[in-house]
Design a protein around this motif. Sequence first.
Motif, PDB file in Angstrom:
ATOM      1  N   GLY A   1     -32.153 -72.457  18.267  1.00  0.00           N
ATOM      2  CA  GLY A   1     -33.023 -73.357  17.335  1.00  0.00           C
ATOM      3  C   GLY A   1     -33.097 -74.643  17.549  1.00  0.00           C
TER       4      GLY A   1
ATOM      5  N   GLN B   1     -21.746 -66.321  13.902  1.00  0.00           N
ATOM      6  CA  GLN B   1     -22.303 -67.061  12.693  1.00  0.00           C
ATOM      7  C   GLN B   1     -23.375 -68.136  13.174  1.00  0.00           C
ATOM      8  OE1 GLN B   1     -18.480 -68.027  11.216  1.00  0.00           O
ATOM      9  NE2 GLN B   1     -19.026 -70.240  11.067  1.00  0.00           N
TER      10      GLN B   1
ATOM     11  N   ALA C   1     -25.642 -67.738  14.691  1.00  0.00           N
ATOM     12  CA  ALA C   1     -27.045 -67.315  14.467  1.00  0.00           C
ATOM     13  C   ALA C   1     -27.789 -67.305  13.113  1.00  0.00           C
ATOM     14  CB  ALA C   1     -27.289 -65.840  15.051  1.00  0.00           C
ATOM     15  N   SER C   2     -26.762 -67.804  12.284  1.00  0.00           N
ATOM     16  CA  SER C   2     -27.282 -68.072  10.853  1.00  0.00           C
ATOM     17  C   SER C   2     -28.399 -68.989  10.531  1.00  0.00           C
ATOM     18  CB  SER C   2     -26.308 -68.273   9.946  1.00  0.00           C
ATOM     19  OG  SER C   2     -25.540 -69.438  10.373  1.00  0.00           O
ATOM     20  N   THR C   3     -28.973 -68.726   9.549  1.00  0.00           N
ATOM     21  CA  THR C   3     -30.175 -70.059   9.114  1.00  0.00           C
ATOM     22  C   THR C   3     -29.496 -71.047   9.123  1.00  0.00           C
ATOM     23  OG1 THR C   3     -31.317 -67.892   7.882  1.00  0.00           O
ATOM     24  CG2 THR C   3     -31.969 -70.404   7.374  1.00  0.00           C
ATOM     25  N   ALA C   4     -28.414 -71.602   8.399  1.00  0.00           N
ATOM     26  CA  ALA C   4     -27.711 -72.629   8.388  1.00  0.00           C
ATOM     27  C   ALA C   4     -27.394 -73.208   9.758  1.00  0.00           C
ATOM     28  CB  ALA C   4     -26.297 -72.562   7.576  1.00  0.00           C
TER      29      ALA C   4
ATOM     30  N   ARG D   1     -29.224 -72.682  12.333  1.00  0.00           N
ATOM     31  CA  ARG D   1     -30.280 -72.933  13.090  1.00  0.00           C
ATOM     32  C   ARG D   1     -30.853 -74.130  12.591  1.00  0.00           C
ATOM     33  NH1 ARG D   1     -32.570 -69.327  16.369  1.00  0.00           N
ATOM     34  NH2 ARG D   1     -34.756 -70.263  16.164  1.00  0.00           N
ATOM     35  N   GLU D   2     -30.865 -74.348  11.309  1.00  0.00           N
ATOM     36  CA  GLU D   2     -31.118 -75.893  10.727  1.00  0.00           C
ATOM     37  C   GLU D   2     -30.506 -76.529  11.324  1.00  0.00           C
ATOM     38  OE1 GLU D   2     -30.814 -74.948   6.631  1.00  0.00           O
ATOM     39  OE2 GLU D   2     -32.847 -73.724   6.269  1.00  0.00           O
ATOM     40  N   CYS D   3     -29.282 -76.638  11.278  1.00  0.00           N
ATOM     41  CA  CYS D   3     -28.424 -78.014  11.922  1.00  0.00           C
ATOM     42  C   CYS D   3     -28.914 -78.183  13.361  1.00  0.00           C
ATOM     43  CB  CYS D   3     -27.077 -77.610  11.980  1.00  0.00           C
ATOM     44  SG  CYS D   3     -25.839 -78.673  12.508  1.00  0.00           S
TER      45      CYS D   3
END
Length: 443
Positions: free
Chosen positions: A168, A133, A135-138, A140-142
Amino acid sequence: MQGHLNVGSSQAPALWINPEHGGQALGAVVGNITINDVLLAEQRLARFAPLLEKLFPELEKSAGIVESPLLALPADVIAQGADAQGTFWVKADHQLAVAGSVKARGGFHEVLEFAEKIALETGMLKDGDGYEQLASTAARECFARYEVAVGSTGNLGMSIGIMSAALGFKASVHMSAEAKEWKKRLLRSHGVTVHEYPGDYAQAVATGRELARGNPFSHFVDDEKSASLFCGYAVAALRLQRQLIALNVRVDRDHPLFVYIPCGVGGAPGGVCYGLKHVFGEHVHCFFVEPEDSSCFLVRMQNPDVEGISIYDAGQHNQTIADGLAVPQASELVYSMMRTRLAGMVVASDERMVMDLWRLKSMADLKVEPSAAAAVSGPRALLGTVVGQQYLHSTGLDAFMPAANHIVWTTGGALMPADEFDRLFAQGLELSSQPQANVPDAA
């Protein structure tokens, strides 16, 4: 000091034996790293394996584990005037997926340890969660709020930069003058910011460290001082033990093991040696191999009372084709761990590295960079010099050499562009065709 080697002289022997090997050195500072730390690093890499498999398609076959094969090596690669007793192997870290060098395990481990810390602190990961998980967008944003930085001559920068960018993070690599252009291009293609410096490795590290110190969201990977890197590197020894068992290769009094590892600042070879000494004890003999004009670890080993001594103090100039080994000062952390564990040091000329690059490709179909080819000088020095024969005789090993195993540790090269490799291969062929090419290194 007994066994002193005047590095930089064309008449110098190729091999220096550590007089403190196996003893208890007076005044030695022992690091606080334990084998339990190495086991925790191996477990961390296993936890992240599903995520790495998802991030890097080339890791699908290995289920996210980044490891290299142990390959048979023809004795003819070694036997240039040396009596090639025993069985020869290549620990092919030049083939390590994603980063293409020995720096992969340690570099990946430190980046993943940092990512794990952030994920647990922010609640992105809870007990029992799968690491995929991240690899999720959330996630990567963190991670994008943080920078991961490192100073490097090339290979560590690729390991840290590629992994950090894939997760990320903002990835920054501070590269010294020795760094190859193709490594800078490769990093930039992964979205890594590359800072270039006209000075040596020490300048790049010092600048990167200082810049990171002023940024609370920056994590600096310190090759000279990092326990996380060291433990990641040491995982290789645990995996090598399993590979040897699978190949029915014994390591004991009657079957000694000799391992030869190229050395820059000392982190990767030091971690490997530490792990091997834990696994095999007195039955493994580790040798580091350095360029003759950039032998920082040898200089430190020869001067145990001079903390911070550099190659410049010893009259060297840091001029070598082996960019990955072009380091002026050894890691004090690693030196303290190696002072009684390391059997000895080998120095290799640039010409010898290029010739062995050619030999490894033409005789074993292995594509390595000059830094990795340096390792071939290890068994040649041990088996083909008076100093080496004296070591084997004084330790009682000479009687067991027909049953010995020798591992040449290749540290980088698979990602090298074809034109770069072809140029070096042609140079090696030309040098190897000269009459003096088959003369063994001086004893």
